[in-house]
Design an enzyme around this catalytic site. Structure first.
Site, PDB file in Angstrom:
ATOM      1  CG  ASP A   1      -4.641  10.672   9.031  1.00  0.00           C
ATOM      2  OD1 ASP A   1      -6.118  11.506   9.244  1.00  0.00           O
ATOM      3  OD2 ASP A   1      -4.006  10.530   8.524  1.00  0.00           O
TER       4      ASP A   1
ATOM      5  CG  PHE B   1       3.884  11.347   4.842  1.00  0.00           C
ATOM      6  CD1 PHE B   1       4.300  12.698   4.849  1.00  0.00           C
ATOM      7  CD2 PHE B   1       2.658  11.295   5.357  1.00  0.00           C
ATOM      8  CE1 PHE B   1       3.323  13.752   5.282  1.00  0.00           C
ATOM      9  CE2 PHE B   1       1.743  11.828   6.407  1.00  0.00           C
ATOM     10  CZ  PHE B   1       2.401  13.811   6.303  1.00  0.00           C
ATOM     11  N   GLY B   2       4.850   7.417   2.996  1.00  0.00           N
ATOM     12  CA  GLY B   2       5.598   6.197   2.855  1.00  0.00           C
ATOM     13  C   GLY B   2       4.632   5.121   1.973  1.00  0.00           C
TER      14      GLY B   2
ATOM     15  N   GLY C   1       0.661  -1.262  -0.068  1.00  0.00           N
ATOM     16  CA  GLY C   1      -0.151   0.141  -0.294  1.00  0.00           C
ATOM     17  C   GLY C   1       0.505   1.416   0.322  1.00  0.00           C
TER      18      GLY C   1
HETATM   19  P1  ADP Z   1       1.743   6.870   5.698  1.00  0.00           P
HETATM   20  O1  ADP Z   1       1.887   7.538   6.776  1.00  0.00           O
HETATM   21  O2  ADP Z   1       2.382   7.180   4.359  1.00  0.00           O
HETATM   22  O3  ADP Z   1      -0.377   7.646   5.236  1.00  0.00           O
HETATM   23  P2  ADP Z   1       0.419   4.202   5.833  1.00  0.00           P
HETATM   24  O4  ADP Z   1       1.006   4.554   7.413  1.00  0.00           O
HETATM   25  O5  ADP Z   1      -1.126   4.719   5.885  1.00  0.00           O
HETATM   26  O6  ADP Z   1       1.656   5.296   5.427  1.00  0.00           O
HETATM   27  O7  ADP Z   1       0.482   3.284   4.946  1.00  0.00           O
HETATM   28  C1  ADP Z   1       0.148   3.118   3.753  1.00  0.00           C
HETATM   29  C2  ADP Z   1      -1.390   1.776   3.258  1.00  0.00           C
HETATM   30  O8  ADP Z   1       0.014   0.850   3.260  1.00  0.00           O
HETATM   31  C3  ADP Z   1      -1.789   1.488   4.467  1.00  0.00           C
HETATM   32  O9  ADP Z   1      -3.228   2.445   3.978  1.00  0.00           O
HETATM   33  C4  ADP Z   1      -1.750   0.383   3.866  1.00  0.00           C
HETATM   34  O10 ADP Z   1      -3.255  -0.183   2.951  1.00  0.00           O
HETATM   35  C5  ADP Z   1      -0.440  -0.293   4.039  1.00  0.00           C
HETATM   36  N1  ADP Z   1       0.102  -0.918   5.099  1.00  0.00           N
HETATM   37  C6  ADP Z   1       0.173   0.261   6.008  1.00  0.00           C
HETATM   38  N2  ADP Z   1       0.207  -0.481   7.290  1.00  0.00           N
HETATM   39  C7  ADP Z   1       0.727  -1.895   6.453  1.00  0.00           C
HETATM   40  C8  ADP Z   1       0.992  -2.824   7.235  1.00  0.00           C
HETATM   41  N3  ADP Z   1       1.759  -3.287   8.823  1.00  0.00           N
HETATM   42  N4  ADP Z   1       0.782  -3.871   6.932  1.00  0.00           N
HETATM   43  C9  ADP Z   1       0.249  -4.153   5.716  1.00  0.00           C
HETATM   44  N5  ADP Z   1      -0.370  -3.278   4.944  1.00  0.00           N
HETATM   45  C10 ADP Z   1       0.392  -1.704   6.224  1.00  0.00           C
END
Ligand code: ADP
Length: 342
Positions: free
Chosen positions: A153, A43-44, A39
Site C-alpha cells: 500500500d 481501519f483505525g 489522523g
Molecule cells: P489505517 O491503517 O487505518 O489506514 P494509518 O496507519 O494509515 O491507518 O494511520 C492513519 C493516519 O494517522 C495517517 O495517515 C497519519 O496521518 C496518522 N498517523 C498514523 N500513524 C502515525 C504516527 N505514528 N504518528 C503520527 N501520525 C500518525
C-alpha cells in the site's frame, strides 16, 4: 525522549528495540494518557499519547475489531512490524487487545504527510529535494524487502515527515503488508487504483516488484504533481495501469532530468521481473548521493501547483484501498481484507 544512536552517530530509532507481545485483556489507557487525534485511516483512528511512567510521547492507533478476522489482521500487522526495525520505517512500541478494540502504540511522527510538506509555501521543491525523499523511500523498502515483507500500500499518504522542518521521512501503515515467500505464488485482491501495479489488477502473481511499481508512481507524482495512470473513473485508471500507459509530455517534465525519467521508466514496466529492485534504485545514477549535475536544480513551480491540486483532490476523495472483484471486472470499496496464498 530517548535517542538511540548508531555507530555513525546519526539519530536512528526513537527508542531501542522492543520485543512487543500483544497484551491481552488489558486497557492501554492505564499505561498511556490519550491526547488529540492525529489522523484517521481506513481501519483505525490515531491519537497522540504519553506513556505515564516516563512521559514519552507516542502515537496510539485504535482499531475496532468486530470480527475474529479483523483481529487477525491487526495481529499480522504487529507480527510484521516486529520484524521491521529500521529508521525509515515506523517503529512499534506496544500492542493491546482489549475486548473488540485493538490498540497499537507507535513511534510518534510529528511532521505530517510528505506531500503536505512539499506543497508548503516555505518549502522549495527541486529535483534534488525529490531525490532526497526517494532515496529514503527506497532505503525503507529495501530493508523491508530484505526481511521478505511486501508493503502493498505504498502511496503518498503513507509517507510521513519526521519533523516539520527536516527532510527525514518514514514509511507507515503495514495494515496490508504480507510476508512473502518467493517460492510461493501470492496474489492479492486489494490496492489503491492510482498506485496499484498491473499484476494486482490482473490477479497475477505479486512480488517485490509490486511495491516498486508504486514507488515509481510516487516518484512520478512527486516530480510532476500529476498522477500517471489516472483516468476519469477507477476502472479507466486500472485499464491504463494494465497496459502501463503513461508519458512525460506535460510541461511539468520540461525541466526534469533524463536521469529522473530513466529512473521512473525502469520502475513503471508492465513486467514485474523487469522493474528495478529497491537496491538497484539506490544504485541508480539519479539517487547516487554525489550528483554534480543536480546541485542547482530549479524550483519546480508548475509541479508545486499541480501537487496542490493533487493533495486537494486526495483530501476531498480519499483514494482508499479497493477490493478488485474479478468475476465482474469491477471494483468495490474494501470491506474485508482479501488475499490468498496457497
Ligand atoms: P489505517 O491503517 O487505518 O489506514 P494509518 O496507519 O494509515 O491507518 O494511520 C492513519 C493516519 O494517522 C495517517 O495517515 C497519519 O496521518 C496518522 N498517523 C498514523 N500513524 C502515525 C504516527 N505514528 N504518528 C503520527 N501520525 C500518525
Amino acid at each position: 525522549m530517548y535517542s538511540f544512536r548508531s555507530k555513525k552517530n546519526q539519530v536512528q530509532l526513537s527508542f531501542p528495540y522492543r520485543d512487543v507481545q500483544i497484551k491481552r485483556g488489558a486497557d492501554p489507557k492505564e499505561q498511556y494518557e490519550l491526547q488529540e487525534e492525529l489522523g484517521r485511516g481506513k481501519f483505525g483512528i490515531v491519537y497522540r499519547c504519553i506513556e505515564k511512567t516516563n512521559g514519552l510521547s507516542l502515537a496510539a492507533k485504535f482499531i475496532t475489531c468486530p470480527k475474529k478476522e479483523d483481529r487477525r489482521n491487526v495481529e499480522r500487522e504487529v507480527e510484521i512490524m516486529r520484524a521491521l526495525q529500521h529508521p525509515r520505517l515506523i517503529q512499534l512500541y506496544d500492542a493491546y487487545e482489549n475486548g473488540k478494540t485493538m490498540c497499537v502504540i507507535l513511534e510518534l511522527i510529528e511532521g505530517g504527510e510528505l506531500f503536505e510538506r512539499v506543497i508548503d509555501d516555505d518549502f522549495i521543491l527541486t529535483e534534488k529535494s525529490c531525490t532526497v525523499f526517494m532515496r529514503q523511500i527506497c532505503e525503507g523498502v529495501d530493508f523491508m524487502h530484505k526481511q521478505r515483507i511486501l508493503h502493498l500500500d505504498m502511496k503518498p499518504e503513507n509517507i510521513l515527515c519526521l519533523t516539520q522542518t527536516g527532510n527525514r521521512i518514514k514509511i507507515i501503515d503495514f495494515g496490508l503488508a504480507r510476508k512473502f515467500d518467493p517460492d510461493k505464488k501470492l496474489q492479492v485482491l486489494f490496492g489503491t487504483p492510482e498506485f496499484v501495479a498491473p499484476e494486482v489488477v490482473n490477479y497475477d502473481a505479486i512480488g517485490y516488484g509490486t511495491d516498486m511499481w508504486s514507488v515509481g508512481v510516487i516518484c512520478y507524482v512527486l516530480l510532476s504533481g500529476l498522477s500517471p495512470f489516472m483516468g476519469a473513473t477507477d476502472p479507466q485508471t486500472m485499464a491504463n495501469v494494465t497496459i502501463a500507459k503513461y508519458d512525460f509530455d506535460d510541461e511539468s517534465f520540461n525541466e526534469i532530468s533524463e536521469l529522473a525519467k530513466d529512473f521512473i521508466r525502469k520502475l513503471l514496466l508492465k513486467d514485474i521481473a523487469e522493474r528495478m529492485t529497491a537496491e538497484e534504485c539506490l544504485n541508480h545514477e539519479w539517487l547516487k548521493r554525489k550528483k554534480a549535475n543536480l546541485h542547482r536544480t530549479p524550483s519546480m513551480d508548475v509541479t508545486k501547483d499541480n501537487l496542490k491540486l493533487f493533495v486537494e483532490r486526495w483530501n476531498e476523495h480519499p483514494n482508499s484501498p479497493y477490493v478488485f472483484d474479478k468475476s465482474s471486472q469491477s471494483i468495490i470499496p474494501d470491506q474485508n481484507d482479501s488475499s490468498t496464498s496457497p
